[in-house]
Design a protein around this motif. Structure first.
Motif, PDB file in Angstrom:
ATOM      1  N   GLY A   1     106.454  56.241 -31.491  1.00 44.27           N
ATOM      2  CA  GLY A   1     104.959  56.105 -32.060  1.00 44.27           C
ATOM      3  C   GLY A   1     105.074  55.608 -33.780  1.00 44.27           C
ATOM      4  N   SER A   2     105.467  56.792 -34.722  1.00 45.85           N
ATOM      5  CA  SER A   2     105.786  56.490 -35.718  1.00 45.85           C
ATOM      6  C   SER A   2     107.433  56.152 -36.282  1.00 45.85           C
ATOM      7  CB  SER A   2     105.181  57.987 -36.725  1.00 45.85           C
ATOM      8  OG  SER A   2     104.178  58.436 -36.363  1.00 45.85           O
ATOM      9  N   GLY A   3     107.862  55.860 -35.467  1.00 48.71           N
ATOM     10  CA  GLY A   3     109.602  55.172 -35.985  1.00 48.71           C
ATOM     11  C   GLY A   3     110.049  56.588 -36.719  1.00 48.71           C
ATOM     12  N   GLU A   4     110.314  57.537 -36.150  1.00 47.60           N
ATOM     13  CA  GLU A   4     110.852  58.714 -36.394  1.00 47.60           C
ATOM     14  C   GLU A   4     111.691  58.670 -35.636  1.00 47.60           C
ATOM     15  OE1 GLU A   4     110.051  60.631 -38.704  1.00 47.60           O
ATOM     16  OE2 GLU A   4     107.683  59.442 -38.944  1.00 47.60           O
ATOM     17  N   PHE A   5     112.035  58.083 -34.872  1.00 49.83           N
ATOM     18  CA  PHE A   5     113.322  57.747 -34.386  1.00 49.83           C
ATOM     19  C   PHE A   5     113.997  56.863 -34.901  1.00 49.83           C
ATOM     20  CE2 PHE A   5     117.043  56.655 -31.220  1.00 49.83           C
ATOM     21  CZ  PHE A   5     117.221  57.628 -31.187  1.00 49.83           C
ATOM     22  N   ALA A   6     113.352  55.868 -34.945  1.00 49.42           N
ATOM     23  CA  ALA A   6     114.139  54.570 -36.016  1.00 49.42           C
ATOM     24  C   ALA A   6     115.128  54.801 -36.953  1.00 49.42           C
ATOM     25  CB  ALA A   6     113.489  53.404 -35.754  1.00 49.42           C
ATOM     26  N   LYS A   7     114.073  56.417 -38.093  1.00 53.40           N
ATOM     27  CA  LYS A   7     113.877  56.661 -39.222  1.00 53.40           C
ATOM     28  C   LYS A   7     115.120  57.030 -39.726  1.00 53.40           C
ATOM     29  CE  LYS A   7     109.824  55.675 -40.318  1.00 53.40           C
ATOM     30  NZ  LYS A   7     107.815  56.785 -40.569  1.00 53.40           N
ATOM     31  N   ALA A   8     115.603  57.958 -38.595  1.00 47.72           N
ATOM     32  CA  ALA A   8     116.361  58.837 -38.882  1.00 47.72           C
ATOM     33  C   ALA A   8     117.849  58.775 -38.876  1.00 47.72           C
ATOM     34  CB  ALA A   8     116.393  59.910 -37.222  1.00 47.72           C
ATOM     35  N   ILE A   9     117.534  58.049 -37.377  1.00 48.71           N
ATOM     36  CA  ILE A   9     118.897  57.017 -37.221  1.00 48.71           C
ATOM     37  C   ILE A   9     119.390  55.978 -38.270  1.00 48.71           C
ATOM     38  CG2 ILE A   9     118.934  57.593 -34.384  1.00 48.71           C
ATOM     39  CD1 ILE A   9     118.309  55.317 -33.877  1.00 48.71           C
ATOM     40  N   GLY A  10     118.750  55.475 -39.030  1.00 47.09           N
ATOM     41  CA  GLY A  10     118.877  54.247 -39.724  1.00 47.09           C
ATOM     42  C   GLY A  10     118.556  52.447 -38.941  1.00 47.09           C
ATOM     43  N   LEU A  11     118.047  52.829 -37.873  1.00 48.35           N
ATOM     44  CA  LEU A  11     117.541  51.741 -37.563  1.00 48.35           C
ATOM     45  C   LEU A  11     116.193  50.763 -37.230  1.00 48.35           C
ATOM     46  CD1 LEU A  11     120.600  52.048 -34.506  1.00 48.35           C
ATOM     47  CD2 LEU A  11     120.969  50.297 -36.256  1.00 48.35           C
ATOM     48  N   THR A  12     115.739  50.990 -38.400  1.00 52.82           N
ATOM     49  CA  THR A  12     114.449  50.123 -38.624  1.00 52.82           C
ATOM     50  C   THR A  12     114.647  48.914 -38.658  1.00 52.82           C
ATOM     51  OG1 THR A  12     114.257  51.150 -40.778  1.00 52.82           O
ATOM     52  CG2 THR A  12     113.384  52.185 -39.927  1.00 52.82           C
ATOM     53  N   LEU A  13     113.674  48.204 -38.931  1.00 47.64           N
ATOM     54  CA  LEU A  13     113.949  46.863 -38.699  1.00 47.64           C
ATOM     55  C   LEU A  13     112.208  45.993 -39.579  1.00 47.64           C
ATOM     56  CD1 LEU A  13     114.527  44.129 -38.716  1.00 47.64           C
ATOM     57  CD2 LEU A  13     113.617  44.771 -36.955  1.00 47.64           C
ATOM     58  N   ASP A  14     112.118  45.839 -40.841  1.00 51.31           N
ATOM     59  CA  ASP A  14     110.821  45.628 -42.021  1.00 51.31           C
ATOM     60  C   ASP A  14     110.045  44.370 -40.951  1.00 51.31           C
ATOM     61  OD1 ASP A  14     108.815  45.087 -43.256  1.00 51.31           O
ATOM     62  OD2 ASP A  14     109.957  45.564 -45.376  1.00 51.31           O
ATOM     63  N   LEU A  15     109.543  44.754 -40.079  1.00 46.50           N
ATOM     64  CA  LEU A  15     108.211  43.872 -39.564  1.00 46.50           C
ATOM     65  C   LEU A  15     106.954  42.768 -40.685  1.00 46.50           C
ATOM     66  CD1 LEU A  15     109.450  42.849 -36.316  1.00 46.50           C
ATOM     67  CD2 LEU A  15     110.582  41.516 -37.829  1.00 46.50           C
ATOM     68  N   ASN A  16     106.914  43.729 -41.562  1.00 46.23           N
ATOM     69  CA  ASN A  16     105.356  43.481 -42.063  1.00 46.23           C
ATOM     70  C   ASN A  16     104.826  41.628 -42.472  1.00 46.23           C
ATOM     71  OD1 ASN A  16     104.456  46.255 -42.811  1.00 46.23           O
ATOM     72  ND2 ASN A  16     106.312  46.978 -44.051  1.00 46.23           N
ATOM     73  N   ALA A  17     105.910  40.973 -42.708  1.00 43.93           N
ATOM     74  CA  ALA A  17     106.133  39.407 -42.912  1.00 43.93           C
ATOM     75  C   ALA A  17     105.107  38.946 -41.833  1.00 43.93           C
ATOM     76  CB  ALA A  17     107.112  39.406 -43.155  1.00 43.93           C
ATOM     77  N   ARG A  18     105.438  39.469 -40.988  1.00 48.46           N
ATOM     78  CA  ARG A  18     105.196  39.068 -39.653  1.00 48.46           C
ATOM     79  C   ARG A  18     103.270  39.996 -38.514  1.00 48.46           C
ATOM     80  NH1 ARG A  18     110.617  37.681 -35.564  1.00 48.46           N
ATOM     81  NH2 ARG A  18     111.934  36.101 -37.635  1.00 48.46           N
ATOM     82  N   GLY A  19     103.191  40.843 -39.812  1.00 52.25           N
ATOM     83  CA  GLY A  19     101.939  42.150 -39.253  1.00 52.25           C
ATOM     84  C   GLY A  19     102.360  42.803 -38.072  1.00 52.25           C
ATOM     85  N   MET A  20     103.639  43.214 -38.023  1.00 51.54           N
ATOM     86  CA  MET A  20     103.961  43.931 -36.880  1.00 51.54           C
ATOM     87  C   MET A  20     104.543  45.736 -37.731  1.00 51.54           C
ATOM     88  SD  MET A  20     106.156  41.809 -34.360  1.00 51.54           S
ATOM     89  CE  MET A  20     106.590  42.751 -33.764  1.00 51.54           C
ATOM     90  N   GLY A  21     104.750  45.605 -39.118  1.00 52.15           N
ATOM     91  CA  GLY A  21     104.689  46.482 -39.882  1.00 52.15           C
ATOM     92  C   GLY A  21     106.316  47.548 -39.571  1.00 52.15           C
ATOM     93  N   LEU A  22     106.857  48.181 -39.450  1.00 53.23           N
ATOM     94  CA  LEU A  22     108.177  48.972 -39.714  1.00 53.23           C
ATOM     95  C   LEU A  22     108.115  49.506 -37.925  1.00 53.23           C
ATOM     96  CD1 LEU A  22     110.502  50.015 -41.521  1.00 53.23           C
ATOM     97  CD2 LEU A  22     109.455  52.460 -41.131  1.00 53.23           C
ATOM     98  N   ARG A  23     109.380  48.746 -37.769  1.00 51.40           N
ATOM     99  CA  ARG A  23     110.078  48.429 -36.322  1.00 51.40           C
ATOM    100  C   ARG A  23     111.032  48.700 -35.889  1.00 51.40           C
ATOM    101  NH1 ARG A  23     105.901  46.417 -32.047  1.00 51.40           N
ATOM    102  NH2 ARG A  23     104.282  45.979 -33.387  1.00 51.40           N
ATOM    103  N   SER A  24     111.176  48.813 -35.253  1.00 52.62           N
ATOM    104  CA  SER A  24     113.031  49.374 -34.666  1.00 52.62           C
ATOM    105  C   SER A  24     113.881  48.313 -34.386  1.00 52.62           C
ATOM    106  CB  SER A  24     113.172  50.120 -33.420  1.00 52.62           C
ATOM    107  OG  SER A  24     114.684  50.431 -32.978  1.00 52.62           O
ATOM    108  N   GLN A  25     114.854  48.224 -34.626  1.00 53.41           N
ATOM    109  CA  GLN A  25     116.423  47.518 -34.731  1.00 53.41           C
ATOM    110  C   GLN A  25     116.319  47.127 -33.093  1.00 53.41           C
ATOM    111  OE1 GLN A  25     119.261  46.826 -37.417  1.00 53.41           O
ATOM    112  NE2 GLN A  25     118.651  47.928 -38.944  1.00 53.41           N
ATOM    113  N   ARG A  26     117.203  46.078 -32.735  1.00 53.10           N
ATOM    114  CA  ARG A  26     117.629  45.478 -31.615  1.00 53.10           C
ATOM    115  C   ARG A  26     118.862  46.216 -31.592  1.00 53.10           C
ATOM    116  NH1 ARG A  26     115.155  42.921 -27.907  1.00 53.10           N
ATOM    117  NH2 ARG A  26     114.396  41.345 -28.948  1.00 53.10           N
TER     118      ARG A  26
END
Length: 168
Positions: A108-133
């Motif tokens: 929910g808060s992207g803690e796992f994605a952040k902890a493993i260094g695989l976040t994806l910034d989708l702010n420009a698309r209105g989706m916020g900080l997400r996980s990479q695929r």
């Protein structure tokens, strides 16, 4: 970014449970990653968001389809992780018919994605900080193989690739 051979972070994901049983209440339930991966082989894949086109049309269905083959190759559980809340992941699980095959886990808060260094910034698309695929094969809490997609691609994190690595 987390590397092959490294331990998964000690974070908690959430899983929506549809039924009452064995101490699990209906609704979101915590899944402690370190505890839940001990002594198991996990086929874990992550994606930017529930109900998004590639994720719903290709990524999740591939793992549902290859469930029996992954199990036969020694995989104990299949996890889908996304930066969505547990209620959305529960609804998506029903939509994708993953029950008994793929555990739909909310980061929910992207803690796992952040902890493993695989976040994806989708702010420009209105989706916020997400996980990479990506996908990874996890053995006893450690990364055994890792497949990170290039932005906008779906070429290496599919179920077939992870199945070949599990059979390895």
């Amino acid at each position: 970014m987390i590397q092959v051979g490294e331990q998964l972070p000690d974070v908690t994901l959430q899983e929506y449970s549809e039924v009452e049983g064995n101490g699990c209440s209906i609704g979101p339930n915590p899944v402690k990653v370190r505890e839940a991966t001990q002594g198991k082989t996990i086929a874990l894949f992550a994606l930017p968001g529930a109900f998004t086109p590639t994720c719903s049309a290709k990524h999740v269905p591939g793992y549902v389809e290859k469930f029996a083959e992954l199990k036969a190759s020694g995989v104990d559980e299949i996890w889908c992780v996304s930066v969505n809340d547990a209620f959305v992941m529960g609804a998506w699980a029903r939509d994708q018919k993953t029950a008994g095959k793929v555990r739909m886990l909310a980061d929910g808060s992207g803690e796992f994605a952040k902890a493993i260094g695989l976040t994806l910034d989708l702010n420009a698309r209105g989706m916020g900080l997400r996980s990479q695929r990506y996908s990874m094969l996890v053995k006893d809490g450690k990364v055994a193989s890792m497949n990170v997609e290039a932005p906008g691609k779906f070429e290496v994190s599919d179920a077939g690739t992870l199945l070949a690595q599990a059979r390895g």
